[in-house]
Scaffold this active site. Structure first.
Site, short mmCIF file in Angstrom:
data_model
loop_
_atom_site.label_atom_id
_atom_site.label_comp_id
_atom_site.label_asym_id
_atom_site.label_seq_id
_atom_site.Cartn_x
_atom_site.Cartn_y
_atom_site.Cartn_z
N HIS A 37 0.83 -1.21 0.00
CA HIS A 37 0.00 0.00 0.00
C HIS A 37 0.85 1.25 0.00
CE1 HIS A 37 -3.28 -2.55 1.94
NE2 HIS A 37 -3.55 -2.36 0.67
N GLU B 54 -4.30 -15.11 -21.69
CA GLU B 54 -3.28 -15.19 -20.64
C GLU B 54 -2.75 -16.60 -20.45
OE1 GLU B 54 -4.05 -12.16 -17.34
OE2 GLU B 54 -5.97 -13.17 -17.49
N ASP C 272 0.68 -12.72 -17.20
CA ASP C 272 0.34 -14.12 -16.95
C ASP C 272 0.73 -15.01 -18.11
OD1 ASP C 272 -0.72 -14.38 -14.34
OD2 ASP C 272 -2.42 -13.17 -14.97
N CYS D 46 -2.32 -5.63 -22.65
CA CYS D 46 -2.50 -4.81 -21.45
C CYS D 46 -1.59 -5.23 -20.30
CB CYS D 46 -3.96 -4.81 -21.00
SG CYS D 46 -4.53 -6.43 -20.49
C1 PEP Z 1 -1.68 -9.72 -17.22
O1 PEP Z 1 -1.67 -10.87 -16.73
O2 PEP Z 1 -0.87 -9.34 -18.09
C2 PEP Z 1 -2.67 -8.74 -16.76
C3 PEP Z 1 -2.78 -7.57 -17.33
O3 PEP Z 1 -3.42 -9.09 -15.68
P1 PEP Z 1 -2.88 -9.02 -14.15
O4 PEP Z 1 -1.52 -8.40 -14.17
O5 PEP Z 1 -3.88 -8.23 -13.41
O6 PEP Z 1 -2.87 -10.48 -13.79
MG MG Z 2 -3.38 -11.50 -15.60
#
Ligand code: PEP
Ligand code: MG
Length: 605
Positions: free
Chosen positions: A203, A445, A469, A516
């Protein structure tokens, strides 16, 4: 060069940690020693017991008022979501099991309130801290934060340093900085801070970024070795604290700061321009957010919308899940703030390393392979129903899209879509508006999702590749484990080919593909992703200008040549080398703040 008093020139010492909030600052150090209230044991007579329980209860009430006040101030300064961090603190005070146990110890062992409270609370905190899990360790820090307040209140003492009113500008060094410490920081006088412990997901790190204070965590024993009054430079880009910097270091950082200022000006110049290459190829450049309040940063940094709204942050740090109304309000606020720009809301990705304070997920051997994301939602139907209804309702108020995380095959997609249809029917029957054409996509993912991408693409409006992921599952490298971080290679030939296979499947079915994961926020990798045919990148708001900057200096043809090389290459380091070469050639100014660039670091979730 910055003037430094001669008395402070004692020889340079360099401490390295994890950079969590960028920027460089210089000034005198204030070390916050761990304040341990003096907890004496005092044996009670039977007739003293009620008064002792009264002291405890009064301190609990007083602590509750103090935390509510901190929460109010944080919410005002940083938004309601940051204020919610203190919900977890309030829950400690309301924890009947804890409080009843303290009362039992006072009654049975006939000891003073501070001693009983300290013994019981420390046992809880040590149990949490011993579990190999960053999230639970943070909860132990929360617990100790509240415990110290309660003890100070029982003892009627003021904390040694009042962080709200510092006498002069300083860099804070501390073993740890609790969320309530951070929230109280006198922003005028805190130039930066460094802590011995912590991670990017703590945090404190999250708050440092919100407050835009340069920060470094994980200095290990910095707070023991650094002295108050030392003169220091703190580099939040590279995670370095330099004590008694030499003239040479001061000069180099002076140069770096000047370059940073120039770079910021250049980045501001491109901010409101489109993400378009020199040869006219337009890319959608979006931002990742965690709360509706982050939409201000999306606009400030000139993003084209939100490519990933991580909804878990509405759930973690909370005793109970937010209901439909609370979620609707958050999604609606984000959609309305950015309309007509799109906001892609990701359904809940709890599990792995993200949990609620009262965790319904039992401890698992392999949490990232376990009851996580869409798997969890498809079984926790009531919670999923509340979220899907909230997202559907918000879709009436802006350009909302929705995607499911960690889909591993068609079955999960079909089940989730069937639920969406069911809840749409409910809303129709209730005369509640929603977007009948709400676009649904999935995150790519898992390797299995890439392999069946053509089957998925037929049924969807878009893909978004979650590289964080996808890399961990494809290379079998735990994204949280620093011991194998060197194996976490975004430019591994397998990853390059998986991305290309995803793009091919999507484009065959005329749907766009976004990235993303953290790869999208690394300007070194932007040309590669563009060359592989990615249509959209979505990254943290603060890095959007850098990504736009490099796109606007690139030709699509150069990016395609790089991708062609990467697809035929057999070595991750060679691919990375070429990416670095091209990025540095077209946008050298972007890389001057990093002393040594090693590619994309393993991301924190
Ligand atoms: C990812 O896995 O790239 C993703 C954007 O999701 P998170 O990082 O929230 O698992
Ligand atoms: Mg992810």
């Amino acid at each position: 060069m910055f003037p430094v008093p001669d008395s402070l020139r004692k020889g340079e010492r360099i401490f390295r940690g994890i950079p969590v909030s960028s920027g460089v600052c210089r000034g005198r150090i204030l070390v916050l020693r761990r304040i341990r209230p003096n907890i004496e044991i005092r044996k009670l007579h039977q007739d003293e017991v009620p008064a002792e329980i009264g002291r405890l209860e009064q301190a609990l009430v007083q602590t509750r008022h103090q935390i509510l006040e901190v929460q109010r101030r944080v919410s005002q300064a940083m938004g309601a979501e940051e204020g919610n961090i203190f919900e977890a603190h309030l829950l400690v005070l309301e924890d009947r099991t804890l409080i009843d146990e303290v009362i039992r110890v006072i009654k049975d062992q006939k000891v003073n309130a501070e001693n009983a409270f300290h013994t019981v609370a420390e046992r809880y905190a040590s149990t949490l801290a011993a579990i190999e899990d960053d999230y639970l360790r943070e909860r132990a820090a929360d617990m100790r934060d509240v415990t110290n307040r309660v003890l100070n209140n029982i003892l009627g003492v003021e904390p040694e340093v009042d962080l709200r009113h510092l006498k002069e500008p300083c860099i804070i060094v501390s073993h740890d900085l609790t969320p309530s410490n951070t929230a109280q920081l006198d922003k005028q006088n805190v130039l930066g801070f460094a802590t011995d412990v912590g991670s990017r997901t703590s945090h404190t790190a999250i708050m440092a970024r919100s407050l835009r204070i340069p920060a470094v965590v994980g200095l290990q024993n910095g707070s023991e070795e650094i002295e108050s009054g030392d003169y220091a430079l703190l580099d939040g880009f590279n995670g370095v604290v330099i004590i008694n910097p030499t003239d040479q270091s001061l000069y180099e950082y002076g140069q770096l700061l000047r370059k940073q200022v120039t770079l910021q000006e250049r980045l501001r110049d491109v901010q409101d321009k489109p993400a378009i290459t020199l040869d006219g190829h337009r890319l959608l450049l979006s931002a990742n957010i965690e709360t509706a309040a982050d939409t201000a940063e999306v606009k400030n940094n000139g993003a084209d919308g939100v490519g990933l709204f991580r909804t878990e942050y509405l759930f973690i740090n909370r005793g109970r899940p937010p209901g439909e109304e609370q979620q609707y309000e958050a999604y609606r606020e984000a959609a309305a703030a950015l309309s007509p720009m799109p906001v892609v809301i990701r359904t809940l990705d709890l599990g792995g390393d993200k949990f609620m304070a009262h965790n319904p997920i039992p401890q698992e051997m392999n949490p990232f392979l376990g009851w996580r994301a869409i798997r969890f939602c498809l079984q926790e139907r009531d919670m999923f129903r509340e979220q899907l209804r909230a997202i559907l309702r918000a879709s009436a108020e802006g350009n909302v899209k929705m995607m499911y995380p960690m889909v591993s095959g068609l079955d999960e997609l079909n089940q989730a879509n069937a639920l969406v249809e069911e809840y749409k029917a409910e809303l129709r029957a209730e005369n509640i508006p929603f977007d009948e054409n709400l676009e649904i996509g999935v995150m790519i993912e898992t390797p299995s999702a890439v392999i069946v991408a053509d089957s998925l693409a037929k049924r969807l409006k878009f893909f978004s590749i979650g590289t964080n992921d996808l890399i961990q599952y494809s290379l079998a490298v735990d994204r949280m484990n620093e011991k194998i971080a060197h194996l976490y290679e975004p430019t591994h030939p397998a990853i390059v080919r998986l991305i290309k296979a995803t793009v091919n499947a999507a484009h065959q079915h005329q749907i766009p593909v976004s990235v993303c994961g953290e790869m999208a926020g690394d300007p070194v990798l932007t040309p590669l992703l563009l060359g592989l045919g990615i249509d959209e990148l979505s990254a943290a708001p603060a890095v959007v200008p850098s990504i736009k900057f490099i796109i606007r200096r690139l030709k699509l043809s150069e990016a395609q040549a790089l991708a062609e090389f990467a697809l035929s290459c057999e070595s991750a380091s060679e691919i990375l080398g070429r990416c670095q070469e091209l990025a540095r050639e077209i946008a050298p100014d972007l890389f001057e703040a990093k002393e040594e660039y090693g590619g994309t670091p393993p991301p924190a979730s």
